[in-house]
Design an enzyme around this catalytic site. Structure first.
Site, short mmCIF file in Angstrom:
data_model
loop_
_atom_site.label_atom_id
_atom_site.label_comp_id
_atom_site.label_asym_id
_atom_site.label_seq_id
_atom_site.Cartn_x
_atom_site.Cartn_y
_atom_site.Cartn_z
N HIS A 92 -9.48 -8.93 -26.52
CA HIS A 92 -10.88 -8.85 -26.94
C HIS A 92 -11.16 -9.86 -28.04
CE1 HIS A 92 -14.67 -6.78 -28.20
NE2 HIS A 92 -14.77 -6.72 -26.89
N HIS A 110 -19.76 -12.01 -25.09
CA HIS A 110 -20.82 -11.05 -25.39
C HIS A 110 -22.19 -11.72 -25.39
CE1 HIS A 110 -17.17 -9.14 -26.88
NE2 HIS A 110 -17.75 -8.02 -26.50
N HIS A 119 -15.61 -7.13 -19.27
CA HIS A 119 -15.03 -5.85 -19.68
C HIS A 119 -14.51 -5.06 -18.48
CE1 HIS A 119 -17.33 -6.95 -23.31
NE2 HIS A 119 -16.37 -6.32 -23.95
N HIS A 241 -24.51 0.40 -26.27
CA HIS A 241 -23.14 -0.12 -26.42
C HIS A 241 -22.79 -0.47 -27.87
CE1 HIS A 241 -20.80 -3.87 -26.90
NE2 HIS A 241 -19.86 -3.10 -26.41
N HIS A 245 -20.17 1.37 -31.02
CA HIS A 245 -19.15 0.66 -31.81
C HIS A 245 -19.36 0.88 -33.30
CE1 HIS A 245 -16.74 -1.86 -29.09
NE2 HIS A 245 -17.79 -1.94 -28.31
N PHE A 270 -15.53 -7.16 -33.33
CA PHE A 270 -14.92 -7.68 -32.09
C PHE A 270 -13.40 -7.82 -32.20
CE2 PHE A 270 -19.04 -10.17 -31.08
CZ PHE A 270 -19.49 -9.17 -30.25
N HIS A 283 -15.86 1.73 -23.14
CA HIS A 283 -16.21 0.71 -22.15
C HIS A 283 -16.13 1.22 -20.72
CE1 HIS A 283 -17.71 -2.94 -23.87
NE2 HIS A 283 -17.10 -2.54 -24.97
CU1 C2O Z 1 -16.47 -6.47 -25.98
CU2 C2O Z 1 -17.84 -3.22 -26.68
O1 C2O Z 1 -17.42 -5.04 -26.84
#
Ligand code: C2O
Length: 352
Positions: A92, A110, A119, A241, A245, A270, A283
């Site tokens: 990632h 992203h 992903h 999303h 995070h 990230f 994810h």
């Molecule tokens: Cu690659 Cu949820 O981010």
């Protein structure tokens, strides 16, 4: 032109941003000959892997998943084993923190139409690696069912100290079953649980239905060879999303106030997001939304632009073999050998 697989020979030091920039190394082990890395062919499967909602699984399933994850963590003893937990998290970082270049730009998956396919492939290999570590070819990742009221909290299996699924670098507010705020960008909202759940369902309705009637709005803006990073994100990448995070990672504190300096680790940055095992369940649900969105019908279909379809990534599989993969080969999760255990989607009719 499509985005080619990142050239491993030129992988360089990544940068942790969002505050004073800090260098960070996260390149994968380099294959002997990048130019002869073959194209991946999806292996034939006799049985689909069925990803279950994380809040509904059995103790037996949890024990299996914990075991697989601790085996993966043990592989970190060799820091260059591509199957190690840290190496998997570094994937990632490499694709998202400027370790790779594409033409004269930095590669960034992203905030563009590469978000969903990148992903999907990432989880595909992660899941196969876990399965192979416990000799279970049908092992399937649990999904964090945050779009359903019964899944709107950190799944309990991740909240057990000492377990391989635990991560100490989370905001303490995620513990003990607190309802998640799917619109969280750093400000705690004072409200009751019912109101929070209602807000979350409304937000899901907006992001899946009202705001994403056609492919580019859902997937994100075009990103081709030589494109500048971050052309624009799709509705779901933006919300919920990113809020999930930020809600899960530590409280950001980048200046020298009287809190511990943090870049939002692990989930909120990230470079470190993959170091929290819940990342892969978060994810999985993002990935499930791709299937759910297409199931809504109408103009909700995959993109047909060849630059999207022919864009490529690079991954190691469970046998430590390197592969190039194409976006066009990940459009149908069943063809890839996995599916999601169904769960009601109450946001579907949650009109404001
Ligand atoms: Cu690659 Cu949820 O981010």
């Amino acid at each position: 032109a499509p985005v080619p697989p990142p050239d491993q020979k030129s992988c360089g030091t990544a940068t942790i941003t969002d505050g004073p920039a800090v260098p960070y190394s996260c390149c994968p082990p380099k294959p002997d000959d990048m130019d002869s890395v073959p194209y991946y062919k999806i292996p034939r499967m006799s049985k689909l892997r069925k990803r279950p909602p994380a809040q509904d699984v059995s103790e037996e399933y949890i024990a299996k998943y914990q075991l697989a994850t601790s085996k993966m963590r043990e592989l970190d003893k060799d820091p260059f084993d591509p199957l190690g937990f840290k190496q998997q998290a570094n994937i990632h970082c490499a694709y998202c923190n400027d370790a790779y270049t594409m033409g004269d730009q930095k590669l960034q998956v992203h905030e563009s139409w590469l978000f969903f396919p990148f992903h999907r492939w990432y989880l595909y290999f992660y899941e196969r690696i876990l399965g192979s570590l416990i000799d279970d070819p049908t092992f399937a990742l649990p999904y964090w069912n945050w779009d359903h009221p019964s899944g709107m909290r950190l799944p309990p299996m991740f909240d057990v100290e000492g377990s391989s699924l635990y991560d100490a670098r989370r905001n303490p507010h995620v513990r003990n079953g607190t309802i998640i705020d799917l619109g969280f960008f750093g400000d705690e909202v004072k409200t009751n649980e019912i109101q929070m759940i209602t807000n979350n369902l409304l937000l899901m309705y907006r992001q899946m239905i009202t705001n994403a009637p056609c492919p580019l709005l859902f997937f994100g803006e075009p990103y081709r060879f030589g494109s500048k990073p971050n052309p624009g994100q799709g509705t779901i990448e933006n919300i919920p999303h990113t809020p999930v995070h930020i809600w899960t990672g530590t409280v950001r504190c980048t200046d020298l106030g009287n809190c511990v300096p943090s870049y939002g680790e692990d989930m909120g940055n990230f470079y470190s997001a993959g170091l929290d095992p819940v990342f892969y369940s978060h994810h999985a649900n993002v990935d499930r939304m791709w299937n759910e969105w297409k199931a809504l019908g109408g103009k909700r279909r995959d993109l047909t632009d060849n630059d999207w379809l022919n864009s490529e990534f690079f991954f190691y599989d469970e046998n430590r073999d390197p592969w190039r993969v194409k976006v066009r080969d990940c459009l149908d999760s069943k063809k890839m050998g996995y599916d999601y255990e169904p769960k009601a989607t109450p946001w579907r009719n949650f009109k404001p």
